[in-house]
Design a protein around this motif. Sequence first.
Motif, short mmCIF file in Angstrom:
data_model
loop_
_atom_site.label_atom_id
_atom_site.label_comp_id
_atom_site.label_asym_id
_atom_site.label_seq_id
_atom_site.Cartn_x
_atom_site.Cartn_y
_atom_site.Cartn_z
N TRP B 123 4.85 -27.28 33.01
CA TRP B 123 5.50 -27.74 31.86
C TRP B 123 5.18 -26.83 30.65
O TRP B 123 5.86 -26.65 29.99
CB TRP B 123 5.63 -29.22 31.67
CG TRP B 123 5.98 -30.11 33.13
CD1 TRP B 123 5.17 -30.76 33.50
CD2 TRP B 123 7.07 -30.06 33.35
NE1 TRP B 123 5.81 -31.41 34.63
CE2 TRP B 123 6.89 -31.01 34.64
CE3 TRP B 123 8.26 -29.52 33.11
CZ2 TRP B 123 8.00 -31.39 35.31
CZ3 TRP B 123 9.40 -29.95 33.99
CH2 TRP B 123 9.38 -30.67 35.02
N LYS B 124 3.84 -26.67 30.68
CA LYS B 124 3.29 -25.93 29.62
C LYS B 124 3.59 -24.60 29.47
O LYS B 124 3.34 -23.64 28.60
CB LYS B 124 1.93 -26.02 29.02
CG LYS B 124 1.74 -27.35 28.69
CD LYS B 124 0.35 -27.40 27.75
CE LYS B 124 0.10 -29.00 27.11
NZ LYS B 124 -0.85 -28.59 25.82
N SER B 125 4.12 -23.95 30.69
CA SER B 125 4.52 -22.37 30.72
C SER B 125 5.93 -22.22 30.41
O SER B 125 6.46 -21.38 30.30
CB SER B 125 4.39 -21.99 32.24
OG SER B 125 5.73 -22.71 32.91
N LEU B 126 6.69 -23.53 29.57
CA LEU B 126 7.90 -23.11 29.44
C LEU B 126 7.98 -23.41 27.78
O LEU B 126 7.24 -23.84 27.21
CB LEU B 126 8.96 -24.29 29.97
CG LEU B 126 8.95 -24.45 31.51
CD1 LEU B 126 9.66 -25.59 31.91
CD2 LEU B 126 10.00 -22.96 31.78
N PRO B 127 9.05 -22.90 27.18
CA PRO B 127 9.01 -22.83 25.50
C PRO B 127 9.45 -24.14 24.99
O PRO B 127 10.43 -24.14 24.35
CB PRO B 127 10.02 -21.56 25.26
CG PRO B 127 10.91 -21.49 26.47
CD PRO B 127 10.09 -21.97 27.57
N VAL B 128 8.64 -25.29 25.50
CA VAL B 128 8.84 -26.69 24.67
C VAL B 128 7.80 -26.85 24.08
O VAL B 128 6.66 -26.94 24.50
CB VAL B 128 9.18 -27.51 25.99
CG1 VAL B 128 9.25 -28.90 25.41
CG2 VAL B 128 10.47 -27.10 26.77
#
Lengths: 303, 331
Positions: B123-128
């Motif tokens: 999840w943290k590898s996505l731009p969120v």
Amino acid sequence: MNVAAEAIAEQPAHPAGSETVVQAHGLTKRYKNAVALDGTDFRIGQGRIVGLIGPNGAGKTTALKAILGLTDFEGELAVLGMDPRRQRPQLMREVCFIADVATLPRWIRVQEAIDFVAGVHPRFDRAKCERFLARTKLRANQKVREMSKGMIVQLHLAIVMAIDARLLVLDEPTLGLDILYRKQFYQSLLEDYFDENKTILITTHQVEEVEHILTDLLFIRDGKIALSATMDEMGARFAEVLVGAGQVAAARALNPIDERAAVFGKSIFLYDSADPEQLAQLGEVKRPSVSDLFVAIMKGTYA
Amino acid sequence: MNAITKSPFAWLLKREYWEERRGFLRAQVIAAGVIIVLSILGVIVAEVARSRWSGSIQIGASGSLTDALQNALNHNVDGLVRALDATMAMFGMLAAVVLFFVVFFYLLGALYDDRRDRSILFWKSLPVSDTATVLSKAVSAVIVAPLIAVVVVLAAYLAQQIVMSIWFAAHGLNPFLLLWAHASPFSTWLHMLAMIPVNAVWALPTVGWLLLWSAVARSKPFLWAVAVPIIAGVLNFWIQLLGMPHVDLRFMWGDLVGRSLLSILPGSWMAVYADAPDINRLMNMDDANQHIGTYGMMYHTFLTPQMWIGAIVGIALIAAAIWFRRWRDET
């Protein structure tokens, strides 16, 4: 730190590459009872495939976490010109990472994973991802929990390769995979993903596996960069000589950084910046493997 | 609408639904389904009992049921309407209890489960941003899950009415006249829908408290989240027994312990009116209008300090959860 490693560390850290992708200066990270990064300096240029190699606890993972904005740190660090502490969401548009094989959520279906990434990632190319997946046996409604490790990594890789990122960080990406998937993993990266605009940063224990694809080496030890060189520089600087029993004394006189026994009573000597002509007189000269060089430079780390 | 459903935040909400549909949707459907099955069993028992009494099975013949309902229709429409309202309210209360447990455990796991299985790294590898992630979980808990529950309540009521209609029709009674001509149950349902914003703001301290432990705990977030307030309450009680300076017991149990753990129970804001002298005026109860509090009472809650102080504390706790989600460093 042994003498050889200290000498190597004094060399300036400047692997080639036109544009700077990662620039660290005095990067420091202290945990309660340990220093993971100790004023580290390094630079990674665009279009390189860099191996960040070091023993356990040397600071590899901490360095990656700092680059990805997953941890706080002291010192300066710019990734694609951004501060990963303050600009993480923007940074992650251009940076991808695969932490290890088992980080996809187990409940998600292939279709949901694609829909979600397509929904939140502006640089994700859905058609491309579906093309990659068509080569695999994955089904759209299959859940991650129903997949083997190899299949999970195929899905993760298909998603990541469909993102037009500038930096891809791989932390032990093939841990626990069988050999067929491991070969396929790096093969796909080279054939379908890597180009001169992209940069790949890899940490792995299986150095032999990535050796042939790396363009740059970063050896890290005790939170400091022990060696920063391109593979070409490495080949020019370090040499390995197979020396017969009779010439061992002469070989030692040339200040080898490492010596180990070989078959038939011969010895293998590793030299840093030695005169090639002198070495040629001792025996057969060749370029050392990354793992042999790594072992030589890290010697004493576990002592 | 298209722009909304295509925004990244909408995808975060969808993501939560995909992961939690078992609790958000399936648990509600099962609970309502059990009631409907029980009522079908009840109809069968009634039919069997009736046929035993009259000696033969006479579906469609006029029996005591027909007489009773015909009588009700002629003389006591209010009683019938009240029974229909009660059916809707029963489905609503059941959904509220299910929602409480589902949301409680959802919030405790929301920022914990993906740390435990390391999928947080995906999840943290996505731009969120972490703020968007945590807010999507809070919104799922207080808006998405209740909306799904309220829709299931309506569907369950309709299914129940269809079962009853078939039964009534089999006895020659007109189900449209008896069961469908009354708007009151639907206004009860609209009332549940209108209650969602009040419930949502009232729930914030519990939402924040549970999310915080979910983001902080290295293990067993349930134990931390529940044990900390309860032990504090018991200690305070003990200190009071010793006659030493202590926090007012009612404040301690109600406003601290209760609000940190139970505010996500729909309608729990009614505690505000527990000793209001004008409770009857506020509730504006009359026979035909047995709603769980009227609109006036419901939205009057927004004027109470309990609502706003709780909301501010809840928002501060959510902000703390966001901070821990961003900087917790353990993988």
